[in-house]
Design an enzyme around this catalytic site. Structure first.
Site, mmCIF file in Angstrom:
data_model
loop_
_atom_site.group_PDB
_atom_site.id
_atom_site.type_symbol
_atom_site.label_atom_id
_atom_site.label_comp_id
_atom_site.label_asym_id
_atom_site.label_seq_id
_atom_site.Cartn_x
_atom_site.Cartn_y
_atom_site.Cartn_z
ATOM 1 C CB CYS A 9 -64.081 -37.550 -16.424
ATOM 2 S SG CYS A 9 -64.673 -36.802 -17.949
ATOM 3 N NE ARG A 15 -62.921 -34.303 -14.448
ATOM 4 C CZ ARG A 15 -63.526 -34.773 -13.369
ATOM 5 N NH1 ARG A 15 -62.854 -34.886 -12.228
ATOM 6 N NH2 ARG A 15 -64.793 -35.153 -13.411
ATOM 7 C CG ASP A 119 -65.882 -31.759 -13.818
ATOM 8 O OD1 ASP A 119 -65.379 -31.203 -14.819
ATOM 9 O OD2 ASP A 119 -66.989 -32.320 -13.830
#
Length: 146
Positions: A9, A15, A119
């Site tokens: 990420c 994440r 996100d």
């Protein structure tokens, strides 16, 4: 075939560590790690996972407390068989770091309708819960495919 999987990420604190740990739980025979596209630029190298991510992942029986963020490098890309990214735009970012990795870079949400996983960084608990629910569904789908 895919024994070494890298989850990617932006900062490697929300994440990707969540995806890494859920996949490790579902695929214990595989070597799975995570990294961030802009971890160094964001000053996050060596930082722990986001506190809210740690808290929400406890609901899945996943512990992120010992995670340390790392920067995605060409060497890391070379080392892994499969690179899973959270957003379609991350494929290009990985390719910019390691052009030869393009053929083995796929979307983490590939098997849940090719979805981007948003996100949640610096957002509400609900944003984290939504994002990490998608991470869990995508990880389940990847575990079934692999």
């Amino acid at each position: 075939m895919f024994n070494k999987i890298l989850v990617v990420c932006v900062g490697n604190i929300c994440r990707s560590p969540s995806g890494e740990r859920i996949l490790q739980k579902k695929l214990p025979s595989k070597h799975i790690a995570s990294a961030g596209i802009a971890t160094q630029k964001s000053g996050l190298v060596g930082k722990s996972a986001d506190a809210m991510a740690c808290e929400v992942m406890q609901q899945y029986g996943v512990d992120l407390y010992d995670h340390k963020a790392q920067q995605l490098t060409p060497e890391l890309c070379h080392e892994y068989d499969l690179i899973l990214v959270m957003e379609k735009g991350h494929i290009e970012a990985v390719t910019n770091i390691a052009p030869e990795a393009r053929g083995k870079t796929m979307l983490f949400g590939q098997w849940i309708g090719q979805r981007d996983i948003p996100d949640p960084y610096r957002q509400s608990r609900e944003a984290f819960e939504h994002s990490l629910t998608l991470v869990d569904k995508a990880a389940q789908a990847w575990a079934a495919k692999l």
